[in-house]
Motif scaffolding. Structure first.
Motif, mmCIF file in Angstrom:
data_model
loop_
_atom_site.group_PDB
_atom_site.id
_atom_site.type_symbol
_atom_site.label_atom_id
_atom_site.label_comp_id
_atom_site.label_asym_id
_atom_site.label_seq_id
_atom_site.Cartn_x
_atom_site.Cartn_y
_atom_site.Cartn_z
ATOM 1 N N HIS A 248 0.808 -1.217 0.000
ATOM 2 C CA HIS A 248 0.000 0.000 0.000
ATOM 3 C C HIS A 248 0.848 1.277 0.000
ATOM 4 O O HIS A 248 0.361 2.348 0.345
ATOM 5 N N LEU A 249 2.117 1.163 -0.371
ATOM 6 C CA LEU A 249 2.963 2.358 -0.403
ATOM 7 C C LEU A 249 2.441 3.358 -1.427
ATOM 8 O O LEU A 249 1.967 2.965 -2.501
ATOM 9 N N PRO A 250 2.557 4.647 -1.113
ATOM 10 C CA PRO A 250 2.198 5.659 -2.113
ATOM 11 C C PRO A 250 3.040 5.479 -3.375
ATOM 12 O O PRO A 250 4.138 4.907 -3.332
ATOM 13 N N GLU A 251 2.549 5.982 -4.477
ATOM 14 C CA GLU A 251 3.154 5.747 -5.791
ATOM 15 C C GLU A 251 4.654 6.040 -5.864
ATOM 16 O O GLU A 251 5.405 5.272 -6.429
ATOM 17 N N ASN A 252 5.115 7.135 -5.299
ATOM 18 C CA ASN A 252 6.529 7.514 -5.406
ATOM 19 C C ASN A 252 7.399 6.968 -4.281
ATOM 20 O O ASN A 252 8.608 7.170 -4.286
ATOM 21 N N ALA A 253 6.812 6.289 -3.313
ATOM 22 C CA ALA A 253 7.582 5.756 -2.184
ATOM 23 C C ALA A 253 8.421 4.578 -2.646
ATOM 24 O O ALA A 253 8.049 3.843 -3.557
ATOM 25 N N ARG A 254 9.577 4.407 -2.003
ATOM 26 C CA ARG A 254 10.453 3.295 -2.380
ATOM 27 C C ARG A 254 10.495 2.192 -1.343
ATOM 28 O O ARG A 254 10.847 1.062 -1.641
ATOM 29 N N ASN A 255 10.118 2.503 -0.088
ATOM 30 C CA ASN A 255 10.145 1.479 0.959
ATOM 31 C C ASN A 255 9.511 2.038 2.223
ATOM 32 O O ASN A 255 8.909 3.107 2.193
ATOM 33 N N PHE A 256 9.704 1.342 3.337
ATOM 34 C CA PHE A 256 9.178 1.771 4.632
ATOM 35 C C PHE A 256 10.070 1.194 5.722
ATOM 36 O O PHE A 256 10.878 0.300 5.478
ATOM 37 N N THR A 257 9.908 1.698 6.936
ATOM 38 C CA THR A 257 10.563 1.103 8.089
ATOM 39 C C THR A 257 9.643 1.248 9.293
ATOM 40 O O THR A 257 8.888 2.217 9.393
ATOM 41 N N THR A 258 9.690 0.266 10.179
ATOM 42 C CA THR A 258 8.867 0.305 11.388
ATOM 43 C C THR A 258 9.472 1.301 12.367
ATOM 44 O O THR A 258 10.671 1.259 12.643
ATOM 45 N N ILE A 259 8.635 2.192 12.896
ATOM 46 C CA ILE A 259 9.125 3.140 13.895
ATOM 47 C C ILE A 259 8.544 2.888 15.288
ATOM 48 O O ILE A 259 9.068 3.389 16.271
ATOM 49 N N GLU A 260 7.485 2.091 15.355
ATOM 50 C CA GLU A 260 6.938 1.731 16.667
ATOM 51 C C GLU A 260 6.072 0.490 16.517
ATOM 52 O O GLU A 260 5.401 0.314 15.506
ATOM 53 N N LEU A 261 6.111 -0.365 17.546
ATOM 54 C CA LEU A 261 5.198 -1.500 17.579
ATOM 55 C C LEU A 261 4.841 -1.829 19.015
ATOM 56 O O LEU A 261 5.582 -1.528 19.943
ATOM 57 N N LYS A 262 3.673 -2.420 19.169
ATOM 58 C CA LYS A 262 3.174 -2.807 20.489
ATOM 59 C C LYS A 262 2.337 -4.060 20.327
ATOM 60 O O LYS A 262 1.638 -4.226 19.335
ATOM 61 N N SER A 263 2.413 -4.925 21.334
ATOM 62 C CA SER A 263 1.624 -6.139 21.298
ATOM 63 C C SER A 263 1.076 -6.440 22.689
ATOM 64 O O SER A 263 1.785 -6.291 23.679
ATOM 65 N N ASN A 264 -0.185 -6.854 22.733
ATOM 66 C CA ASN A 264 -0.799 -7.353 23.956
ATOM 67 C C ASN A 264 -1.122 -8.824 23.733
ATOM 68 O O ASN A 264 -1.760 -9.171 22.738
ATOM 69 N N PHE A 265 -0.686 -9.657 24.664
ATOM 70 C CA PHE A 265 -0.905 -11.092 24.550
ATOM 71 C C PHE A 265 -2.065 -11.518 25.444
ATOM 72 O O PHE A 265 -2.111 -11.166 26.618
ATOM 73 N N LEU A 266 -2.998 -12.251 24.854
ATOM 74 C CA LEU A 266 -4.214 -12.659 25.562
ATOM 75 C C LEU A 266 -4.325 -14.168 25.693
ATOM 76 O O LEU A 266 -5.206 -14.666 26.389
ATOM 77 N N GLY A 267 -3.454 -14.884 25.013
ATOM 78 C CA GLY A 267 -3.498 -16.348 25.028
ATOM 79 C C GLY A 267 -2.258 -16.894 24.363
ATOM 80 O O GLY A 267 -1.324 -16.153 24.049
ATOM 81 N N THR A 268 -2.237 -18.183 24.119
ATOM 82 C CA THR A 268 -1.078 -18.812 23.486
ATOM 83 C C THR A 268 -1.532 -20.066 22.741
ATOM 84 O O THR A 268 -2.714 -20.383 22.696
ATOM 85 N N ALA A 269 -0.563 -20.738 22.166
ATOM 86 C CA ALA A 269 -0.812 -22.004 21.467
ATOM 87 C C ALA A 269 0.416 -22.882 21.637
ATOM 88 O O ALA A 269 1.524 -22.387 21.857
ATOM 89 N N THR A 270 0.219 -24.173 21.529
ATOM 90 C CA THR A 270 1.336 -25.119 21.592
ATOM 91 C C THR A 270 1.405 -25.991 20.347
ATOM 92 O O THR A 270 2.371 -26.721 20.146
ATOM 93 N N GLN A 271 0.372 -25.897 19.525
ATOM 94 C CA GLN A 271 0.324 -26.674 18.282
ATOM 95 C C GLN A 271 -0.716 -26.059 17.359
ATOM 96 O O GLN A 271 -1.447 -25.156 17.740
ATOM 97 N N GLY A 272 -0.766 -26.545 16.127
ATOM 98 C CA GLY A 272 -1.754 -26.057 15.166
ATOM 99 C C GLY A 272 -1.251 -24.859 14.381
ATOM 100 O O GLY A 272 -0.054 -24.598 14.311
ATOM 101 N N THR A 273 -2.172 -24.130 13.792
ATOM 102 C CA THR A 273 -1.839 -22.984 12.951
ATOM 103 C C THR A 273 -2.430 -21.724 13.559
ATOM 104 O O THR A 273 -3.601 -21.709 13.945
ATOM 105 N N ILE A 274 -1.597 -20.683 13.650
ATOM 106 C CA ILE A 274 -2.091 -19.382 14.096
ATOM 107 C C ILE A 274 -2.215 -18.483 12.879
ATOM 108 O O ILE A 274 -1.513 -18.662 11.884
ATOM 109 N N ARG A 275 -3.138 -17.541 12.953
ATOM 110 C CA ARG A 275 -3.441 -16.692 11.804
ATOM 111 C C ARG A 275 -3.535 -15.246 12.255
ATOM 112 O O ARG A 275 -3.926 -14.979 13.382
#
Length: 139
Positions: free
Chosen positions: A74-101
């Motif tokens: 979804h980069l704008p037409e003239n953009a060449r790339n991107f970089t992450t400047i911030e991220l955050k995650s809240n964990f509410l559960g987990t898995a030990t097998q199967g597929t996560i999506r």
């Protein structure tokens, strides 16, 4: 608002990740469309923490990559790339097998920044993590 760039197909994203961290994690992009990307990975022993549960970094790797791929597509037409400047995650559960999506959705698709939210679900469909990142668009 940035629109979907048609050259960033699921196949092209898979080619880009060969030999890189998303490939090592086993990430599979499933679909990319306007304002959204869906991806998954299969839980395996190497992605678990020593306590036997899915390592937080594995979950972040899935969510961050999905948001990154979505940003790239979804980069704008003239953009060449991107970089992450911030991220955050809240964990509410987990898995030990199967597929996560994850489903990454664009919250703000601007010319200088993009904000993406991702919800990660476990094999049972329950939410295991909520993730948000801000990307700086590079020209």
């Amino acid at each position: 608002m940035s629109t979907l760039r048609p050259e960033y197909t699921v196949e092209r994203l898979h080619e880009r990740q060969r030999g890189k961290l998303p490939d090592l994690l086993g990430l599979r992009a499933l679909s990319v469309e306007q304002g959204m990307l869906v991806a998954e990975l299969t839980v395996r022993e190497e992605l678990l923490a020593p306590n036997g549960f899915l390592h937080a970094a594995s979950v972040i790797g899935l969510a961050d990559t999905a948001c990154g791929y979505a940003c790239l597509a979804h980069l704008p037409e003239n953009a060449r790339n991107f970089t992450t400047i911030e991220l955050k995650s809240n964990f509410l559960g987990t898995a030990t097998q199967g597929t996560i999506r994850t489903v990454a959705k664009g919250v703000h698709l601007g010319r200088s920044t993009q904000v993406w939210d991702a919800t990660v679900t476990g094999p049972d469909g329950k939410t295991i993590a909520l993730f948000r990142c801000t990307q700086m668009v590079l020209y």
